[in-house]
Design a protein around this motif. Structure first.
Motif, short mmCIF file in Angstrom:
data_model
loop_
_atom_site.label_atom_id
_atom_site.label_comp_id
_atom_site.label_asym_id
_atom_site.label_seq_id
_atom_site.Cartn_x
_atom_site.Cartn_y
_atom_site.Cartn_z
N VAL A 52 0.81 -1.21 0.00
CA VAL A 52 0.00 0.00 0.00
C VAL A 52 0.86 1.28 0.00
O VAL A 52 0.56 2.22 -0.71
CB VAL A 52 -0.95 0.01 1.22
N VAL A 53 1.92 1.29 0.78
CA VAL A 53 2.74 2.48 0.96
C VAL A 53 3.74 2.59 -0.19
O VAL A 53 4.26 1.59 -0.68
CB VAL A 53 3.48 2.43 2.32
N GLU A 54 4.01 3.83 -0.59
CA GLU A 54 4.99 4.06 -1.65
C GLU A 54 6.30 4.56 -1.06
O GLU A 54 6.34 5.05 0.05
CB GLU A 54 4.44 5.08 -2.64
N GLY A 55 7.36 4.43 -1.81
CA GLY A 55 8.67 4.90 -1.38
C GLY A 55 9.44 3.80 -0.65
O GLY A 55 9.01 2.65 -0.57
N ASN A 56 10.58 4.20 -0.12
CA ASN A 56 11.45 3.23 0.55
C ASN A 56 10.89 2.73 1.87
O ASN A 56 11.27 1.66 2.33
CB ASN A 56 12.84 3.83 0.77
N VAL A 57 10.01 3.50 2.49
CA VAL A 57 9.44 3.10 3.78
C VAL A 57 8.60 1.83 3.64
O VAL A 57 8.36 1.12 4.61
CB VAL A 57 8.65 4.26 4.42
N ARG A 58 8.17 1.52 2.44
CA ARG A 58 7.35 0.32 2.22
C ARG A 58 8.09 -0.96 2.61
O ARG A 58 7.48 -1.93 3.01
CB ARG A 58 6.88 0.24 0.78
N TYR A 59 9.41 -0.95 2.52
CA TYR A 59 10.19 -2.14 2.85
C TYR A 59 10.15 -2.46 4.34
O TYR A 59 10.46 -3.57 4.76
CB TYR A 59 11.63 -2.01 2.37
N PHE A 60 9.77 -1.49 5.15
CA PHE A 60 9.54 -1.73 6.58
C PHE A 60 8.45 -2.78 6.77
O PHE A 60 8.46 -3.54 7.74
CB PHE A 60 9.15 -0.42 7.26
#
Length: 63
Positions: free
Chosen positions: A25-33
């Motif tokens: 759902v989340v975009e960007g590098n934070v999605r890998y969290f």
């Protein structure tokens, strides 16, 4: 030996699924969290937690 109780197990499974959903759902590098969701999901499904074992914690009812 299993050391994760029933309530603890379901909380881990739900948190794991929510974190994994974050990956999609989340975009960007934070999605890998969101990939960290595999940890609570695996411990919830297996009923075994290494950290609980290291600290001597057992939330499972012994029958």
């Amino acid at each position: 030996m299993k050391n994760v109780g029933q309530t603890d197990k379901w909380i881990r499974i739900i948190v794991g699924i929510l974190l994994l959903a974050m990956f999609f759902v989340v975009e960007g590098n934070v999605r890998y969290f969101g990939l960290l969701g595999f940890i609570p999901l695996f411990t919830g499904l297996s009923g075994k937690c290494l950290l609980y074992k290291l600290f001597g914690i057992n939330t499972r009812e012994n029958k």
